[in-house]
Design a protein around this motif. Structure first.
Motif, PDB file in Angstrom:
ATOM      1  N   GLY A 116       0.890  -1.103  -0.180  1.00  0.00           N
ATOM      2  CA  GLY A 116       0.012   0.111  -0.035  1.00  0.00           C
ATOM      3  C   GLY A 116       0.833   1.274   0.017  1.00  0.00           C
ATOM      4  O   GLY A 116       2.080   1.351  -0.126  1.00  0.00           O
ATOM      5  N   GLU A 117       0.086   2.472  -0.047  1.00  0.00           N
ATOM      6  CA  GLU A 117       1.016   3.745   0.162  1.00  0.00           C
ATOM      7  C   GLU A 117       0.366   4.362   1.173  1.00  0.00           C
ATOM      8  O   GLU A 117      -0.623   4.180   1.703  1.00  0.00           O
ATOM      9  CB  GLU A 117       0.620   4.683  -1.341  1.00  0.00           C
ATOM     10  N   CYS A 118       1.228   5.326   1.744  1.00  0.00           N
ATOM     11  CA  CYS A 118       0.997   6.061   3.035  1.00  0.00           C
ATOM     12  C   CYS A 118      -0.393   7.061   2.537  1.00  0.00           C
ATOM     13  O   CYS A 118       0.025   7.714   1.530  1.00  0.00           O
ATOM     14  CB  CYS A 118       2.198   6.762   3.677  1.00  0.00           C
ATOM     15  N   VAL A 119      -1.367   7.379   3.205  1.00  0.00           N
ATOM     16  CA  VAL A 119      -2.345   8.136   2.872  1.00  0.00           C
ATOM     17  C   VAL A 119      -1.904   9.730   2.977  1.00  0.00           C
ATOM     18  O   VAL A 119      -2.283  10.468   2.138  1.00  0.00           O
ATOM     19  CB  VAL A 119      -3.323   8.138   3.788  1.00  0.00           C
ATOM     20  N   LEU A 120      -0.826   9.859   3.801  1.00  0.00           N
ATOM     21  CA  LEU A 120      -0.219  11.176   3.660  1.00  0.00           C
ATOM     22  C   LEU A 120       0.801  11.421   2.428  1.00  0.00           C
ATOM     23  O   LEU A 120       1.337  12.828   2.425  1.00  0.00           O
ATOM     24  CB  LEU A 120       0.665  11.472   5.105  1.00  0.00           C
ATOM     25  N   HIS A 121       1.138  10.387   1.863  1.00  0.00           N
ATOM     26  CA  HIS A 121       2.149  10.762   0.896  1.00  0.00           C
ATOM     27  C   HIS A 121       1.681   9.723  -0.588  1.00  0.00           C
ATOM     28  O   HIS A 121       2.353   8.957  -0.794  1.00  0.00           O
ATOM     29  CB  HIS A 121       3.581  10.152   1.193  1.00  0.00           C
ATOM     30  N   PRO A 122       0.461  10.091  -1.313  1.00  0.00           N
ATOM     31  CA  PRO A 122      -0.116   9.294  -1.993  1.00  0.00           C
ATOM     32  C   PRO A 122       1.326   9.466  -3.416  1.00  0.00           C
ATOM     33  O   PRO A 122       1.839  10.320  -3.648  1.00  0.00           O
ATOM     34  CB  PRO A 122      -1.234  10.229  -2.679  1.00  0.00           C
ATOM     35  N   ASP A 148       6.020   4.834  -2.713  1.00  0.00           N
ATOM     36  CA  ASP A 148       6.009   3.517  -2.149  1.00  0.00           C
ATOM     37  C   ASP A 148       6.718   3.446  -0.516  1.00  0.00           C
ATOM     38  O   ASP A 148       7.353   4.397  -0.378  1.00  0.00           O
ATOM     39  CB  ASP A 148       7.087   2.688  -2.885  1.00  0.00           C
ATOM     40  N   VAL A 149       6.191   2.731   0.207  1.00  0.00           N
ATOM     41  CA  VAL A 149       6.423   2.685   1.583  1.00  0.00           C
ATOM     42  C   VAL A 149       7.211   1.230   1.979  1.00  0.00           C
ATOM     43  O   VAL A 149       6.957   0.342   1.298  1.00  0.00           O
ATOM     44  CB  VAL A 149       5.350   2.681   2.511  1.00  0.00           C
ATOM     45  N   MET A 150       8.361   1.177   2.763  1.00  0.00           N
ATOM     46  CA  MET A 150       8.863   0.083   2.973  1.00  0.00           C
ATOM     47  C   MET A 150       9.157  -0.038   4.470  1.00  0.00           C
ATOM     48  O   MET A 150       9.102   1.098   5.297  1.00  0.00           O
ATOM     49  CB  MET A 150      10.656   0.170   2.198  1.00  0.00           C
ATOM     50  N   LEU A 151       9.375  -1.335   4.845  1.00  0.00           N
ATOM     51  CA  LEU A 151      10.061  -1.559   6.409  1.00  0.00           C
ATOM     52  C   LEU A 151      11.271  -1.959   6.251  1.00  0.00           C
ATOM     53  O   LEU A 151      11.868  -2.723   5.496  1.00  0.00           O
ATOM     54  CB  LEU A 151       9.177  -2.766   6.978  1.00  0.00           C
ATOM     55  N   THR A 152      12.204  -1.412   7.019  1.00  0.00           N
ATOM     56  CA  THR A 152      13.614  -1.908   7.271  1.00  0.00           C
ATOM     57  C   THR A 152      13.619  -2.430   8.806  1.00  0.00           C
ATOM     58  O   THR A 152      13.188  -2.068   9.604  1.00  0.00           O
ATOM     59  CB  THR A 152      14.361  -0.990   6.721  1.00  0.00           C
ATOM     60  N   TRP A 153      14.545  -3.313   8.889  1.00  0.00           N
ATOM     61  CA  TRP A 153      15.049  -3.707  10.064  1.00  0.00           C
ATOM     62  C   TRP A 153      16.391  -4.006  10.302  1.00  0.00           C
ATOM     63  O   TRP A 153      17.151  -4.280   9.327  1.00  0.00           O
ATOM     64  CB  TRP A 153      14.385  -5.273  10.311  1.00  0.00           C
ATOM     65  N   SER A 154      16.983  -3.723  11.506  1.00  0.00           N
ATOM     66  CA  SER A 154      18.400  -3.871  11.908  1.00  0.00           C
ATOM     67  C   SER A 154      18.205  -4.275  13.150  1.00  0.00           C
ATOM     68  O   SER A 154      17.249  -3.865  14.079  1.00  0.00           O
ATOM     69  CB  SER A 154      19.342  -2.954  11.416  1.00  0.00           C
ATOM     70  N   ALA A 204       9.426   3.673   6.201  1.00  0.00           N
ATOM     71  CA  ALA A 204      10.045   4.867   5.707  1.00  0.00           C
ATOM     72  C   ALA A 204       9.362   4.938   3.960  1.00  0.00           C
ATOM     73  O   ALA A 204       9.101   4.017   3.619  1.00  0.00           O
ATOM     74  CB  ALA A 204      11.590   4.794   5.459  1.00  0.00           C
ATOM     75  N   LEU A 205       9.488   6.207   3.550  1.00  0.00           N
ATOM     76  CA  LEU A 205       9.156   6.214   2.043  1.00  0.00           C
ATOM     77  C   LEU A 205      10.138   5.876   1.409  1.00  0.00           C
ATOM     78  O   LEU A 205      11.367   6.026   1.489  1.00  0.00           O
ATOM     79  CB  LEU A 205       8.861   7.661   1.656  1.00  0.00           C
ATOM     80  N   GLU A 206      10.126   5.113   0.360  1.00  0.00           N
ATOM     81  CA  GLU A 206      11.289   4.877  -0.688  1.00  0.00           C
ATOM     82  C   GLU A 206      11.736   5.955  -1.242  1.00  0.00           C
ATOM     83  O   GLU A 206      11.181   6.940  -1.490  1.00  0.00           O
ATOM     84  CB  GLU A 206      10.605   3.903  -1.771  1.00  0.00           C
ATOM     85  N   ALA A 207      13.029   5.839  -1.409  1.00  0.00           N
ATOM     86  CA  ALA A 207      13.655   6.964  -1.950  1.00  0.00           C
ATOM     87  C   ALA A 207      13.294   7.555  -3.331  1.00  0.00           C
ATOM     88  O   ALA A 207      13.050   6.670  -4.105  1.00  0.00           O
ATOM     89  CB  ALA A 207      15.235   6.813  -2.010  1.00  0.00           C
ATOM     90  N   ALA A 208      13.007   8.676  -3.664  1.00  0.00           N
ATOM     91  CA  ALA A 208      12.734   9.192  -4.788  1.00  0.00           C
ATOM     92  C   ALA A 208      13.783   9.149  -5.616  1.00  0.00           C
ATOM     93  O   ALA A 208      15.156   8.875  -5.338  1.00  0.00           O
ATOM     94  CB  ALA A 208      12.226  10.540  -4.629  1.00  0.00           C
ATOM     95  N   VAL A 209      13.821   9.424  -7.038  1.00  0.00           N
ATOM     96  CA  VAL A 209      14.979   9.183  -7.791  1.00  0.00           C
ATOM     97  C   VAL A 209      16.201  10.276  -7.140  1.00  0.00           C
ATOM     98  O   VAL A 209      15.883  11.433  -7.197  1.00  0.00           O
ATOM     99  CB  VAL A 209      14.882   9.782  -9.298  1.00  0.00           C
ATOM    100  N   ALA A 210      17.287   9.601  -6.826  1.00  0.00           N
ATOM    101  CA  ALA A 210      18.406  10.387  -6.341  1.00  0.00           C
ATOM    102  C   ALA A 210      18.193  11.188  -5.138  1.00  0.00           C
ATOM    103  O   ALA A 210      18.828  11.851  -4.713  1.00  0.00           O
ATOM    104  CB  ALA A 210      18.991  11.325  -7.339  1.00  0.00           C
TER     105      ALA A 210
END
Length: 137
Positions: free
Chosen positions: A47-53, A56-62, A70-76
């Motif tokens: 899905g996408e975040c309603v605040l950022h149509p 793309d949204v990702m989960l990361t873990w460490s 987090a929002l996926e990085a836009a180009v560059a």
């Protein structure tokens, strides 16, 4: 010469990341995990975040930061952190799925605390039960 096999936390991370990916119902191929150079996991949310149509949204873990949305990085561009999940290093997959849903609804909060393992508990002992659950299913 015998080669060393994967460390217990590597095997545990693979099973844990698959369990979380199944719980958040990510698309096939939408989850990756690595053990070297450091343990990490990435899960693309469908899905996408309603605040950022349109983003793309990702989960990361460490093991240091736990789960973050987090929002996926836009180009560059850089990624944009939306939320961090509490103080547990590896919460149960349903808890992570609820966190992901909240982040997509724009309800996720940013928890400034970094997660920590309880005293005397190893990361391997937290992750290895997911290996046994995977074998049993």
């Amino acid at each position: 010469m015998l080669e060393r096999g994967p460390a217990p936390e590597e095997v545990g991370l693979a099973a844990y990341a698959r369990a979380v990916a199944d719980e958040v119902q990510t698309a096939v191929g939408g989850a990756i995990w690595e053990a070297r150079p450091a343990l990490m996991a990435y899960i693309a949310l469908s899905g996408e975040c309603v605040l950022h149509p349109g983003r793309d949204v990702m989960l990361t873990w460490s093991p240091v930061r736990g789960w973050e949305a987090a929002l996926e990085a836009a180009v560059a561009g850089p990624t944009r952190l939306l939320a961090r999940l509490g103080d547990h290093v590896a919460p149960a997959p349903p808890v992570v799925a609820q966190f992901a849903d909240e982040a997509l609804r724009g309800e996720g909060g940013y928890d400034a605390r970094l997660p920590a393992l309880p005293a005397g508990v190893s990361l391997s002992s937290v992750l290895l039960p997911y290996v046994f659950r995977a074998w049993l299913s």
